[in-house]
Scaffold this active site. Sequence first.
Site, PDB file in Angstrom:
ATOM      1  N   HIS A 258      -3.197  -3.116  -5.921  1.00  0.00           N
ATOM      2  CA  HIS A 258      -3.509  -2.627  -4.585  1.00  0.00           C
ATOM      3  C   HIS A 258      -5.003  -2.779  -4.309  1.00  0.00           C
ATOM      4  CE1 HIS A 258      -3.799   0.911  -1.574  1.00  0.00           C
ATOM      5  NE2 HIS A 258      -3.501  -0.204  -0.953  1.00  0.00           N
TER       6      HIS A 258
ATOM      7  N   GLU B  68      -6.503  -0.497  -7.273  1.00  0.00           N
ATOM      8  CA  GLU B  68      -5.531   0.412  -7.886  1.00  0.00           C
ATOM      9  C   GLU B  68      -4.486  -0.474  -8.563  1.00  0.00           C
ATOM     10  OE1 GLU B  68      -5.165   4.589  -5.361  1.00  0.00           O
ATOM     11  OE2 GLU B  68      -4.004   2.889  -4.667  1.00  0.00           O
TER      12      GLU B  68
ATOM     13  N   SER C  28       0.815  -1.209   0.000  1.00  0.00           N
ATOM     14  CA  SER C  28       0.000   0.000   0.000  1.00  0.00           C
ATOM     15  C   SER C  28       0.851   1.262   0.000  1.00  0.00           C
ATOM     16  CB  SER C  28      -0.984   0.004   1.168  1.00  0.00           C
ATOM     17  OG  SER C  28      -0.432  -0.575   2.299  1.00  0.00           O
TER      18      SER C  28
ATOM     19  N   ASN D 253      -4.398   6.493  -0.813  1.00  0.00           N
ATOM     20  CA  ASN D 253      -3.815   6.688   0.515  1.00  0.00           C
ATOM     21  C   ASN D 253      -2.968   7.954   0.603  1.00  0.00           C
ATOM     22  OD1 ASN D 253      -5.073   4.470   1.513  1.00  0.00           O
ATOM     23  ND2 ASN D 253      -3.318   3.099   1.311  1.00  0.00           N
TER      24      ASN D 253
HETATM   25  P1  NAI Z   1      -1.243  -9.348   7.668  1.00  0.00           P
HETATM   26  O1  NAI Z   1      -0.226  -9.170   8.720  1.00  0.00           O
HETATM   27  O2  NAI Z   1      -2.647  -9.556   8.054  1.00  0.00           O
HETATM   28  O3  NAI Z   1      -0.837 -10.565   6.735  1.00  0.00           O
HETATM   29  C1  NAI Z   1       0.450 -10.768   6.247  1.00  0.00           C
HETATM   30  C2  NAI Z   1       0.638 -12.262   6.119  1.00  0.00           C
HETATM   31  O4  NAI Z   1       1.825 -12.507   5.414  1.00  0.00           O
HETATM   32  C3  NAI Z   1       0.770 -12.990   7.451  1.00  0.00           C
HETATM   33  O5  NAI Z   1      -0.178 -14.042   7.485  1.00  0.00           O
HETATM   34  C4  NAI Z   1       2.191 -13.494   7.471  1.00  0.00           C
HETATM   35  O6  NAI Z   1       2.306 -14.744   8.121  1.00  0.00           O
HETATM   36  C5  NAI Z   1       2.488 -13.615   6.014  1.00  0.00           C
HETATM   37  N1  NAI Z   1       3.916 -13.491   5.692  1.00  0.00           N
HETATM   38  C6  NAI Z   1       4.784 -12.612   6.185  1.00  0.00           C
HETATM   39  N2  NAI Z   1       5.992 -12.781   5.603  1.00  0.00           N
HETATM   40  C7  NAI Z   1       5.856 -13.785   4.716  1.00  0.00           C
HETATM   41  C8  NAI Z   1       6.725 -14.408   3.787  1.00  0.00           C
HETATM   42  N3  NAI Z   1       7.973 -14.019   3.686  1.00  0.00           N
HETATM   43  N4  NAI Z   1       6.229 -15.387   3.034  1.00  0.00           N
HETATM   44  C9  NAI Z   1       4.952 -15.778   3.132  1.00  0.00           C
HETATM   45  N5  NAI Z   1       4.088 -15.224   3.996  1.00  0.00           N
HETATM   46  C10 NAI Z   1       4.540 -14.238   4.771  1.00  0.00           C
HETATM   47  O7  NAI Z   1      -1.074  -8.087   6.695  1.00  0.00           O
HETATM   48  P2  NAI Z   1      -2.124  -7.495   5.670  1.00  0.00           P
HETATM   49  O8  NAI Z   1      -2.912  -6.459   6.339  1.00  0.00           O
HETATM   50  O9  NAI Z   1      -2.783  -8.618   4.992  1.00  0.00           O
HETATM   51  O10 NAI Z   1      -1.159  -6.736   4.660  1.00  0.00           O
HETATM   52  C11 NAI Z   1      -0.454  -7.420   3.666  1.00  0.00           C
HETATM   53  C12 NAI Z   1      -0.019  -6.428   2.611  1.00  0.00           C
HETATM   54  O11 NAI Z   1      -1.176  -5.813   2.074  1.00  0.00           O
HETATM   55  C13 NAI Z   1       0.856  -5.303   3.099  1.00  0.00           C
HETATM   56  O12 NAI Z   1       1.776  -4.988   2.085  1.00  0.00           O
HETATM   57  C14 NAI Z   1      -0.102  -4.163   3.311  1.00  0.00           C
HETATM   58  O13 NAI Z   1       0.505  -2.900   3.200  1.00  0.00           O
HETATM   59  C15 NAI Z   1      -1.051  -4.386   2.162  1.00  0.00           C
HETATM   60  N6  NAI Z   1      -2.372  -3.818   2.315  1.00  0.00           N
HETATM   61  C16 NAI Z   1      -3.032  -3.904   3.498  1.00  0.00           C
HETATM   62  C17 NAI Z   1      -4.301  -3.363   3.612  1.00  0.00           C
HETATM   63  C18 NAI Z   1      -5.064  -3.479   4.888  1.00  0.00           C
HETATM   64  O14 NAI Z   1      -6.070  -2.760   5.037  1.00  0.00           O
HETATM   65  N7  NAI Z   1      -4.681  -4.353   5.801  1.00  0.00           N
HETATM   66  C19 NAI Z   1      -4.948  -2.678   2.484  1.00  0.00           C
HETATM   67  C20 NAI Z   1      -4.208  -2.721   1.258  1.00  0.00           C
HETATM   68  C21 NAI Z   1      -2.954  -3.251   1.209  1.00  0.00           C
END
Ligand code: NAI
Length: 709
Positions: free
Chosen positions: A440, A452, A419, A490
């Site tokens: 995104h 996006e 993001s 954002n």
């Molecule tokens: P989250 O913390 O809920 O999930 C991330 C997941 O990735 C975890 O389950 C973790 O175990 C896994 N993970 C971490 N490192 C890893 C690796 N090397 N290999 C495989 N799995 C791995 O985070 P979330 O919120 O899902 O965010 C993920 C991405 O999405 C980030 O880049 C964030 O900026 C982006 N994003 C998040 C939004 C939100 O509202 N939460 C909205 C739009 C984008």
Amino acid sequence: MKQNSMEAVDYELQKQSDGSQLALVFMQNPPVNALSKAVRIGLIANIKQALADESVKAIVISSKQSLFSGGADISEFASGDFEPPLPAVLDLIENAAKPIIAVLNGPAFGGGLEVALACHYRVTFAANKVGLPEVNLGILPGAGGTQRLPRLAGVAQALDMIVSGRPVAASKLSGVFDLVVADPAQLFSESLTFCQKVVAEGAVVRRTCDITIDASTAHAELFAQFRLSIAKQARGFFAPERCIQAVEASVALPFVQGLQREGELFLECMQSKEARAQQHFFFAERAASHVKDYDKTTPVRDIQKVGIIGAGTMGGGIAMNFANAGLPVTVLELKQEALDKGLALIRRNYESSAKKGKLTAAQVEQRMALLQGTTDYANLADVDLVIEAVFEKMEVKHEVFKTLDKVCKPGAILASNTSTLDLNEIASATKRPQDVIGMHFFSPANVMKLLEVVKGEHSSPEVIKTVMQLAKKINKVAVLVGVCFGFVGNRMIESYGREANRLMLEGVKPEQLDQVIYDFGLPMGPFTMGDMAGQDIGYFVRQSRQEFIQHDPSYCILADKLVEQGRVGLKAGKGVYLYAQGSRTPIPDPEVLELAKQEAQRLGIKQREISDQEMLERIIFPLINEGALILEEGIAAKSSDIDVIYVYGYGFPVYRGGPMQYADEIGLKTIYDAMCKYRDELGEYGQHWFQPAPLLKKLAAQGKRFADL
Ligand code: NAI
Ligand code: 3HC
């Protein structure tokens, strides 16, 4: 769209066994058979010809396109040239001396359905969809739809269709069709038999306008109940109430006066700013897919199998989008435990949809069967697209993309859901930056319609086109944007949160500001939104961007202090507001006001009474100003793209058309002057945060709009 009325409507004669003729009038105006000026002229000419031909005993109106008709030609609205008016065409149809039968070979919307309602008979197939979606354009059915549909379908059904704008399957719509065939392939042959029967039975002309509505089925209580039932979703819109009034007129007035009343209400709607905004948005949404980065000759890659890295909040929702579209998905996590947790959450989401009746138990299983979990990158060797959704840390993303570069087949698209991070830097971890792109999604990713699509410096036209088209398949509205911190959505929202915090320091109560923003039309104000999303999310972003904020000691200081006290929002039972156990209702907390007072004193900020107008301007205008910078930098290609992002990603009211359309509506000079006023009134803070964008200044001076760019 065709201009020639001869081309826009086809005329054929078909000899019947009794020697008489059937006139077949086909509308021919791709892509949606809109009732353009040429079609209206063509319909009048052909119907008159059929009426004058003595051998013709009945007339069919239909189409050889996939749609019967998508309704009035919206692109003609701005011209103000409505000649010949659609109601005049329908008048000719309804008052014709020979029976006219509408054969709906495909969907009929708006004016398209109104044509059919004015015909003497209607035939279609069961699964065909019809509707009066004018309300979504800020108007009402203005060619007799509000008077004829209640006569045919009954008031309750008509009210629901006209005010919701939702299409209905012909099989679910009572009173409108004389014949509904099960098999679309049999429609024309069965329609011809139907026409012969009409002729054989004396070619009776049955006018919808002659039907009397039984007023006992449409008492005042029905309308009162209906108004109550739509109050929440109709909040701020202009057209729904006028739609109801028009249907009321169908009950209270004779047909001709009812039509007149419909005409007056139609005009009121057409002249409203809400209609301008909603029509702008209709075209903005479609224009988002018109991008200059590729053309018709650009190849598209075939996406049959998808991989997702990370089964967290975003990864799970993203995976669901593809499974919903029938594509197999492999979800990868590093640890089995995290994988199991992610997949279990997806199942719970599907099961909760099943409980609400949105999915069957079999559909839940079908979708779950499309989802495979793995902890082994080797299982991603054959995916066509992989979307990374791991922690928002450049080192982690680099590691993931390096591995993907090794394991994924040549030609696989490597996408990131980052993001905020620099996509070009992520792409540099691979030897194939042309295949790297940003996708995104917005949270919850299985619900939010916005995507996006972030093009990196090296993303190839082929990859961009593939992802833009794939978005449609997974039911998303894609907007192409460039690389910068936060991309479009954002990046713009940053000023929104900053200003909300600053206003609180200056003496505004959170509930006051939240009410102003809610009344403006957003689903909730910035403090309620921050508490709901978690105040810690913004906190962590700010921590990583200290250089950006160091010149402003007041920058989000209250939000930071609250998070440091553990007040991270709803999930903690306290954030800017307090929350009772299990409740989502924000309760104002005097302690927060006290903190604001102390901080204001410490920073030398004088607290004062602030008007609603100032609050609104200080929240919305800097956001628009950032939009202007984004346009100048080419991060968004057109202002309407920003509007699509804000309506679908952030709940900006569609009846304001999005922030840029809202700015165009109130005038860029007004925004520019207000930015200058706050720049000059708010001391150092104003000097820093309220500098008008050069593009805003230029357009304001020229009396132009963002839409003119
Ligand atoms: P989250 O913390 O809920 O999930 C991330 C997941 O990735 C975890 O389950 C973790 O175990 C896994 N993970 C971490 N490192 C890893 C690796 N090397 N290999 C495989 N799995 C791995 O985070 P979330 O919120 O899902 O965010 C993920 C991405 O999405 C980030 O880049 C964030 O900026 C982006 N994003 C998040 C939004 C939100 O509202 N939460 C909205 C739009 C984008
Ligand atoms: N007038 C003019 N252009 C229209 C149009 C219309 N009624 N409906 C669609 N278009 C254009 C779109 O802008 C798009 O143009 P583009 O290719 O240059 O972007 C093109 O036709 C194809 O449209 P879609 O991408 O939306 O095509 P889909 O196949 O996905 O959907 C549809 C077809 C369901 C008909 C959808 O286009 C739609 O919902 N159209 C609007 C329907 C509507 O609101 N009708 C009421 C019109 S107002 C009216 O009838 C007033 C009357 O009561 C007096």
